[in-house]
Design an enzyme around this catalytic site. Structure first.
Site, PDB file in Angstrom:
ATOM      1  N   SER A 148      -3.201  16.530   3.721  1.00  0.00           N
ATOM      2  CA  SER A 148      -2.558  15.232   3.607  1.00  0.00           C
ATOM      3  C   SER A 148      -1.065  15.450   3.440  1.00  0.00           C
ATOM      4  CB  SER A 148      -3.111  14.478   2.386  1.00  0.00           C
ATOM      5  OG  SER A 148      -2.289  13.375   2.051  1.00  0.00           O
ATOM      6  N   TYR A 163      -4.758  14.981  -7.091  1.00  0.00           N
ATOM      7  CA  TYR A 163      -5.142  14.925  -5.673  1.00  0.00           C
ATOM      8  C   TYR A 163      -4.093  15.651  -4.824  1.00  0.00           C
ATOM      9  CZ  TYR A 163      -5.661  12.937  -0.972  1.00  0.00           C
ATOM     10  OH  TYR A 163      -5.792  12.772   0.391  1.00  0.00           O
ATOM     11  N   LYS A 167      -4.571  19.031  -2.372  1.00  0.00           N
ATOM     12  CA  LYS A 167      -4.237  19.073  -0.953  1.00  0.00           C
ATOM     13  C   LYS A 167      -3.178  20.135  -0.663  1.00  0.00           C
ATOM     14  CE  LYS A 167      -7.027  16.040   0.810  1.00  0.00           C
ATOM     15  NZ  LYS A 167      -8.033  16.447   1.812  1.00  0.00           N
TER      16      LYS A 167
END
Length: 255
Positions: A148, A163, A167
């Site tokens: 991402s 998060y 990533k």
């Protein structure tokens, strides 16, 4: 000489996709089947995987629907073994399964942190590991990890630092495996999408106006807009590409 058709030819390729029952995974599974691939769909939600497998079968391609939680090593091993047994080989592995939960850092419970890191990073590693065990004896294969743009910057106004960290780990893991397995004929690359309309972020739709204001193209992406990059990384067109990050984000990180 038909250069383009030869470079992008995926006819007969055997593919495994994690999180293939919804969102980007679903679109990827259907697109690769349309390109001539047989597809194994791993998802924690078996009915979703079965639905997509049924659509692929109607295209005249083989499809498997397998229930697996990517953080459970035994389930991952079984799913990859079943895929290799049914298909005879594994040419492409797309590690797409991930979760994202919006929570301020000071309030994140340890259980939530563990769940996100386990799914998004440990899960990718376990699946890469099993793909590598199949591909190394073959002396060929392409692994595509989905990261991402959150791996590259602090996103705002959403709050999910853990998060983003997971990533970022996927990007570096990809580069390390690319170097480690290059001598085995295995390419490992990462696709980093920008803001995209999927089930995972639809719950944060109230933030879309703020996101769109920061995206030079003025809109969030559609999952279909990432298919071209995936076809490139899966096919012989990327035969000299490994350890690379392909960013598709409407210009967000170019600001």
């Amino acid at each position: 000489m038909a250069i383009i058709s030869e470079l992008f030819d995926l006819e007969g390729s055997k593919v495994l996709i994690t999180g293939g029952g919804k969102g980007l995974g679903k679109v990827t599974a259907l697109a690769l089947a349309e390109a001539g691939c047989d597809v194994s769909i791993l998802d924690i939600d078996l009915p979703s995987a079965e639905q997509i497998a049924g659509e692929i079968n109607k295209m005249g391609r083989r499809a498997l629907a397998l229930k697996a939680d990517v953080i459970r090593k035994e389930e991952v091993e079984k799913a990859f073994a079943t895929t290799a047994q049914e298909f005879g080989r594994l040419d492409v592995c797309v590690n797409n399964a991930a979760i994202c939960i919006n929570e301020a850092a000071e309030n994140v419970p340890e259980e939530l942190y563990d769940r996100v890191l386990d799914t998004n990073l440990k899960g990718v590693f376990l699946c890469c590991q099993q793909a590598g065990k199949i591909m190394i004896p073959q002396r060929s294969g392409s692994i595509i990890n989905i990261s991402s743009i959150s791996s590259r910057l602090s996103t705002f106004p959403e709050k999910h630092s853990y998060y983003n960290a997971s990533k970022a780990g996927v990007v570096l893991l990809t580069k390390c495996l690319a170097v480690e397995w290059a001598g085995h004929g295995i390419r490992v690359n990462v696709l980093s999408p920008g803001y995209t309309w999927t089930d995972m972020i639809s719950m944060m739709a109230h933030l879309f106006p703020q996101w769109q204001a920061r995206i030079p193209m003025g809109r969030v992406g559609d999952p279909r807009e990432f298919v071209g990059a995936i076809i490139y990384l899966a096919s012989g067109a990327s035969s000299y590409t490994t350890g690379s990050e392909v960013i598709v984000d409407g210009g967000y990180t170019a600001r």
